[in-house]
Write a protein that holds these residues in place. Structure first.
Motif, PDB file in Angstrom:
ATOM      1  N   ALA A  71      -6.663   4.437 -15.755  1.00 54.89           N
ATOM      2  CA  ALA A  71      -5.656   4.351 -17.182  1.00 54.89           C
ATOM      3  C   ALA A  71      -6.571   5.210 -18.293  1.00 54.89           C
ATOM      4  CB  ALA A  71      -5.570   2.869 -17.312  1.00 54.89           C
ATOM      5  N   ASP A  72      -7.762   4.916 -18.402  1.00 57.28           N
ATOM      6  CA  ASP A  72      -8.493   5.646 -19.390  1.00 57.28           C
ATOM      7  C   ASP A  72      -8.234   7.052 -19.345  1.00 57.28           C
ATOM      8  OD1 ASP A  72      -9.464   3.279 -20.304  1.00 57.28           O
ATOM      9  OD2 ASP A  72     -11.359   3.510 -19.754  1.00 57.28           O
ATOM     10  N   ALA A  73      -8.219   7.452 -18.116  1.00 52.71           N
ATOM     11  CA  ALA A  73      -8.110   9.280 -17.891  1.00 52.71           C
ATOM     12  C   ALA A  73      -6.625   9.415 -17.888  1.00 52.71           C
ATOM     13  CB  ALA A  73      -8.594   9.530 -16.655  1.00 52.71           C
ATOM     14  N   GLU A  74      -5.773   8.545 -18.045  1.00 52.34           N
ATOM     15  CA  GLU A  74      -4.126   8.787 -17.928  1.00 52.34           C
ATOM     16  C   GLU A  74      -4.074   9.494 -16.864  1.00 52.34           C
ATOM     17  OE1 GLU A  74      -2.669  10.161 -21.987  1.00 52.34           O
ATOM     18  OE2 GLU A  74      -4.673   9.254 -22.880  1.00 52.34           O
ATOM     19  N   VAL A  75      -4.604   9.219 -15.815  1.00 47.91           N
ATOM     20  CA  VAL A  75      -4.048   9.750 -14.314  1.00 47.91           C
ATOM     21  C   VAL A  75      -3.517   8.891 -13.731  1.00 47.91           C
ATOM     22  CG1 VAL A  75      -5.133  10.444 -12.185  1.00 47.91           C
ATOM     23  CG2 VAL A  75      -5.914  11.361 -14.375  1.00 47.91           C
ATOM     24  N   ARG A  76      -2.383   9.361 -13.039  1.00 45.81           N
ATOM     25  CA  ARG A  76      -1.555   8.238 -12.166  1.00 45.81           C
ATOM     26  C   ARG A  76      -2.601   8.226 -10.879  1.00 45.81           C
ATOM     27  NH1 ARG A  76       3.701   8.622  -9.021  1.00 45.81           N
ATOM     28  NH2 ARG A  76       3.477   6.763  -8.179  1.00 45.81           N
ATOM     29  N   GLY A  77      -2.901   6.813 -10.732  1.00 45.29           N
ATOM     30  CA  GLY A  77      -3.739   6.733  -9.494  1.00 45.29           C
ATOM     31  C   GLY A  77      -3.525   5.332  -8.759  1.00 45.29           C
ATOM     32  N   ASP A  78      -3.783   5.311  -7.452  1.00 45.32           N
ATOM     33  CA  ASP A  78      -3.321   4.045  -6.704  1.00 45.32           C
ATOM     34  C   ASP A  78      -4.707   3.869  -5.731  1.00 45.32           C
ATOM     35  OD1 ASP A  78      -0.845   3.066  -7.471  1.00 45.32           O
ATOM     36  OD2 ASP A  78       0.100   5.031  -6.658  1.00 45.32           O
ATOM     37  N   ILE A  79      -4.905   2.742  -5.676  1.00 42.13           N
ATOM     38  CA  ILE A  79      -6.075   2.189  -4.901  1.00 42.13           C
ATOM     39  C   ILE A  79      -5.408   1.717  -3.458  1.00 42.13           C
ATOM     40  CG2 ILE A  79      -7.973   0.734  -4.538  1.00 42.13           C
ATOM     41  CD1 ILE A  79      -7.962   0.470  -7.732  1.00 42.13           C
ATOM     42  N   TYR A  80      -6.130   2.102  -2.445  1.00 39.84           N
ATOM     43  CA  TYR A  80      -5.774   1.571  -0.985  1.00 39.84           C
ATOM     44  C   TYR A  80      -6.892   1.102  -0.543  1.00 39.84           C
ATOM     45  CZ  TYR A  80      -1.411   4.445  -1.230  1.00 39.84           C
ATOM     46  OH  TYR A  80      -0.281   4.821  -1.734  1.00 39.84           O
ATOM     47  N   TYR A  81      -7.333  -0.214  -0.429  1.00 41.58           N
ATOM     48  CA  TYR A  81      -8.560  -1.127   0.069  1.00 41.58           C
ATOM     49  C   TYR A  81      -8.521  -0.592   1.499  1.00 41.58           C
ATOM     50  CZ  TYR A  81     -11.047  -4.531   2.434  1.00 41.58           C
ATOM     51  OH  TYR A  81     -11.759  -5.520   3.273  1.00 41.58           O
ATOM     52  N   ALA A  82      -9.730   0.088   1.863  1.00 40.39           N
ATOM     53  CA  ALA A  82     -10.006   0.342   3.479  1.00 40.39           C
ATOM     54  C   ALA A  82     -10.256  -0.902   4.095  1.00 40.39           C
ATOM     55  CB  ALA A  82     -11.029   1.508   3.436  1.00 40.39           C
ATOM     56  N   LYS A  83      -9.242  -1.355   4.769  1.00 40.39           N
ATOM     57  CA  LYS A  83      -9.282  -2.649   5.618  1.00 40.39           C
ATOM     58  C   LYS A  83     -10.515  -3.001   6.421  1.00 40.39           C
ATOM     59  CE  LYS A  83      -6.718  -6.391   7.108  1.00 40.39           C
ATOM     60  NZ  LYS A  83      -7.959  -7.175   7.421  1.00 40.39           N
ATOM     61  N   LYS A  84     -10.743  -1.922   7.113  1.00 36.07           N
ATOM     62  CA  LYS A  84     -11.846  -1.935   7.899  1.00 36.07           C
ATOM     63  C   LYS A  84     -13.370  -2.423   7.561  1.00 36.07           C
ATOM     64  CE  LYS A  84     -12.104   2.935   7.384  1.00 36.07           C
ATOM     65  NZ  LYS A  84     -11.129   3.293   7.340  1.00 36.07           N
ATOM     66  N   ALA A  85     -13.458  -2.432   6.286  1.00 31.61           N
ATOM     67  CA  ALA A  85     -14.710  -3.074   5.541  1.00 31.61           C
ATOM     68  C   ALA A  85     -14.892  -4.294   5.708  1.00 31.61           C
ATOM     69  CB  ALA A  85     -14.740  -2.303   3.963  1.00 31.61           C
ATOM     70  N   ASN A  86     -13.870  -5.250   5.896  1.00 29.81           N
ATOM     71  CA  ASN A  86     -14.028  -6.632   6.091  1.00 29.81           C
ATOM     72  C   ASN A  86     -12.677  -7.294   6.101  1.00 29.81           C
ATOM     73  OD1 ASN A  86     -13.905  -9.610   5.076  1.00 29.81           O
ATOM     74  ND2 ASN A  86     -16.260  -8.952   4.268  1.00 29.81           N
ATOM     75  N   HIS A 233       9.038  20.299   0.304  1.00 28.09           N
ATOM     76  CA  HIS A 233       8.461  19.002   0.491  1.00 28.09           C
ATOM     77  C   HIS A 233       8.083  18.524  -1.032  1.00 28.09           C
ATOM     78  CE1 HIS A 233       7.927  20.077   4.761  1.00 28.09           C
ATOM     79  NE2 HIS A 233       7.272  21.190   4.285  1.00 28.09           N
ATOM     80  N   PRO A 234       8.657  17.114  -0.995  1.00 25.42           N
ATOM     81  CA  PRO A 234       8.218  16.394  -2.277  1.00 25.42           C
ATOM     82  C   PRO A 234       6.964  15.830  -2.425  1.00 25.42           C
ATOM     83  CG  PRO A 234       9.479  14.851  -0.576  1.00 25.42           C
ATOM     84  CD  PRO A 234       9.089  16.353   0.058  1.00 25.42           C
ATOM     85  N   ILE A 235       6.024  16.925  -2.897  1.00 22.53           N
ATOM     86  CA  ILE A 235       4.520  16.485  -3.017  1.00 22.53           C
ATOM     87  C   ILE A 235       4.232  15.771  -4.309  1.00 22.53           C
ATOM     88  CG2 ILE A 235       2.315  17.565  -3.116  1.00 22.53           C
ATOM     89  CD1 ILE A 235       3.647  18.225  -0.389  1.00 22.53           C
ATOM     90  N   THR A 236       3.732  14.376  -3.899  1.00 20.92           N
ATOM     91  CA  THR A 236       3.275  13.629  -5.013  1.00 20.92           C
ATOM     92  C   THR A 236       1.908  13.077  -5.112  1.00 20.92           C
ATOM     93  OG1 THR A 236       4.041  11.845  -3.639  1.00 20.92           O
ATOM     94  CG2 THR A 236       5.823  12.820  -5.316  1.00 20.92           C
ATOM     95  N   THR A 237       1.269  13.448  -3.916  1.00 20.21           N
ATOM     96  CA  THR A 237       0.006  12.526  -3.749  1.00 20.21           C
ATOM     97  C   THR A 237      -1.078  13.634  -3.170  1.00 20.21           C
ATOM     98  OG1 THR A 237       1.529  10.608  -3.311  1.00 20.21           O
ATOM     99  CG2 THR A 237      -0.919  10.538  -2.699  1.00 20.21           C
ATOM    100  N   ILE A 238      -2.345  13.108  -3.718  1.00 18.76           N
ATOM    101  CA  ILE A 238      -3.562  13.614  -2.876  1.00 18.76           C
ATOM    102  C   ILE A 238      -4.188  12.352  -2.703  1.00 18.76           C
ATOM    103  CG2 ILE A 238      -5.593  15.097  -3.156  1.00 18.76           C
ATOM    104  CD1 ILE A 238      -4.082  17.170  -4.754  1.00 18.76           C
ATOM    105  N   SER A 239      -4.964  12.060  -1.401  1.00 22.77           N
ATOM    106  CA  SER A 239      -5.707  11.271  -1.307  1.00 22.77           C
ATOM    107  C   SER A 239      -7.114  11.654  -0.969  1.00 22.77           C
ATOM    108  CB  SER A 239      -5.256  10.268  -0.200  1.00 22.77           C
ATOM    109  OG  SER A 239      -6.216   9.221   0.149  1.00 22.77           O
ATOM    110  N   ILE A 240      -8.045  11.057  -1.833  1.00 22.37           N
ATOM    111  CA  ILE A 240      -9.529  11.613  -1.704  1.00 22.37           C
ATOM    112  C   ILE A 240     -10.449  10.690  -0.752  1.00 22.37           C
ATOM    113  CG2 ILE A 240      -9.383  12.987  -3.732  1.00 22.37           C
ATOM    114  CD1 ILE A 240     -11.382  10.867  -4.980  1.00 22.37           C
ATOM    115  N   LEU A 310      -3.220  10.310  -7.757  1.00 20.11           N
ATOM    116  CA  LEU A 310      -4.538  10.564  -7.070  1.00 20.11           C
ATOM    117  C   LEU A 310      -4.772   9.487  -6.280  1.00 20.11           C
ATOM    118  CD1 LEU A 310      -6.926  12.427  -6.596  1.00 20.11           C
ATOM    119  CD2 LEU A 310      -8.212  10.905  -7.847  1.00 20.11           C
ATOM    120  N   ALA A 311      -4.688   9.139  -4.952  1.00 19.14           N
ATOM    121  CA  ALA A 311      -5.012   8.046  -4.228  1.00 19.14           C
ATOM    122  C   ALA A 311      -6.387   7.889  -3.752  1.00 19.14           C
ATOM    123  CB  ALA A 311      -4.021   7.873  -2.898  1.00 19.14           C
TER     124      ALA A 311
END
Ligand SMILES: Cc1ncc(COP(=O)(O)O)c(C=O)c1O
Length: 458
Positions: A71-86, A233-240, A310-311
């Motif tokens: 939000a502070d960087a005004e970037v659209r971002g989404d979190i995907y919790y890596a479930k393997k961690a727990n 292609h409707p490109i909307t996302t880069i996941s890092i 950014l995901a």
């Protein structure tokens, strides 16, 4: 004749056979738990064996901190919790509560996410060579599939179900077995027979914990977006991916440990080079590392201009300070190393509940001896209750503040991220330690606790 002393033949004192302290940072809830006169004892008596504690309120806090950076960087971002961690459903619950997605890699994880209230469209399906069943589940629930291989793309298209995908990219110059090469990316983007699939962008996951390489790779994928869009292609996302660091211990303690670590500190001299340890001190952890990624060469602004979200797929960092692991002491031996006595404890569980031990490494934040009382520093190694010589929770001699006694508890701090349950099995027919969920009771500094019902894989 040499005047250099062989360090293994000098007779040292107690401090020479004992690792320097690595006290973990403590959250307020962890302090409250440790200072509570009887909560840990009550839980231990109810469970009758080792257990893990989860504190989901801290997961919510961690998620909010990541969201704030976006939000502070005004970037659209989404979190995907890596479930393997727990595996705890309490983590999925925290994600559902905060609108966080999940990164899942198996049908079991996928269904656990749905059961926990996550929408199919908020799932990112990663992992190599996904089974046909997992691909079909993903398509039917509109999950985003990170395509790892061209045959996977063909299998997903072959289902004939409208579906969503990212192309996972092999880090350039790496030997990673994951992701598509440049050539394969071109083939994927120019295929004309995959009309059922919406190609929404690119993903990658890097080893290591540095911000700059992630920002640079995201920037190079941004450059691919216009061309991919021009191909329809409707490109909307880069996941890092994940790899956001966690700061377990203070800098001074970490620097002293890594500078001085040597074989004498370890039971059976089981020395590991500092390189084999996780960087337990991490100056810009979790959300601060995300801020550094976004700030690198104005990545945030470039994402905004390109209309790309950014995901991120954090596992460990989302679970920072979200849990700990508790063992009871059921055996004490005194042994001698270099003429100095030290204790070897046996706890009522195994090192399978402290996963780092199984990666030719060691979980380094010091366990806390409970009750916390003063005494004389006692070098102490800690073993599990199985009949394997290698079943050690702490090979190094930890400087416990007093000699442990039968029935005391040992609390390994900050274990929710990967340490608790990645490797657990019912070896020796020992029960797998249950998870205990702690919630705050409003108005008082105490907790409500309940046992989490273990779920079998569907
Ligand atoms: C594809 C992918 N995403 C996310 C993660 C999570 O990484 P971390 O827990 O270090 O954030 C991993 C870890 O291996 C991964 O392989």
């Amino acid at each position: 004749m040499t005047d250099i002393l062989d360090p293994l033949t000098v007779s040292p004192g107690i401090f020479d056979i004992t690792a320097t302290p690595l006290p973990a940072h403590r959250d307020d809830w962890e302090r409250r738990l440790l200072e509570h006169p009887n909560l840990l004892r009550t839980i231990a008596e109810n469970v009758g064996g080792p257990f893990h504690i989860m504190y989901p309120a801290r997961i919510v806090e961690n998620i909010r901190a990541f969201q704030k950076v976006f939000a502070d960087a005004e970037v659209r971002g989404d979190i995907y919790y890596a479930k393997k961690a727990n595996k705890s459903p309490s983590v999925v619950g925290a994600c559902a509560k905060t609108g966080t997605g999940l990164d899942v890699s198996s049908g079991g994880e996928f269904l656990a996410a749905l059961r926990g209230g996550i929408r199919g469209a908020d799932l990112m399906v990663t992992g190599p060579a996904k089974s046909d069943d997992l691909l079909e589940l993903s398509a039917r629930y509109s999950a985003l599939v990170a395509i790892d291989n061209l045959d996977e793309l063909a299998r997903l298209a072959g289902l004939g179900i409208p579906s969503r995908a990212l192309l996972r990219v092999q880090p350039p110059g790496s030997e990673s077995r994951f992701g598509l090469t440049d050539f394969e990316l071109d083939l994927a983007l120019t295929r004309t027979d995959i009309t059922a699939i919406r190609l929404e962008g690119f993903s990658f996951h890097l080893t290591g914990y540095e911000a700059a390489p992630r920002a640079e790779m995201a920037a190079s994928l941004l450059e691919r977006c216009p061309e991919a869009r021009s191909l329809g292609h409707p490109i909307t996302t880069i996941s890092i991916g994940g790899g956001f660091g966690v700061d377990y211990v203070p800098a001074e303690a970490w620097n002293a440990f890594t500078k001085l670590v040597n074989p004498r500190w370890f039971h059976n001299e089981r020395f590991l080079s500092p390189k084999s340890y996780y960087p337990y001190h991490f100056p810009e952890p979790g959300p601060r590392m995300l801020a550094a990624v976004l700030a690198n060469n104005d990545l945030g602004a470039r994402l905004r201009e390109a209309g790309i979200r950014l995901a991120i797929e954090p596992g460990r960092a989302l679970l920072d300070h979200a849990g700990c692991s508790v063992f009871g002491i059921q055996g004490i031996k005194t042994r001698i190393a270099y003429g100095v006595p030290y204790d070897i404890l046996t706890v009522n569980g195994s090192s399978l509940s402290l996963s780092e031990q199984w990666f030719n490494s060691e979980y380094l934040p010091d366990p806390i001896l409970w009750p916390q009382s003063a005494g004389s520093m006692t070098p102490t190694s800690i073993g599990g209750c199985t009949c394997l010589e290698g079943d050690m929770l702490s090979w190094r001699r930890v400087p416990l503040p007093r000699a442990a006694e039968m029935g005391d508890l040992l609390i390994y701090p900050n274990t929710a991220g990967y340490q608790m349950d990645s490797n657990e099995s019912a070896f020796h027919d020992l029960p797998i330690p249950p998870k205990v969920v702690l919630n705050d009771v409003s108005g008082v500094r105490s907790f409500e606790w309940h046992l989490e019902v273990p779920r079998t894989v569907d």
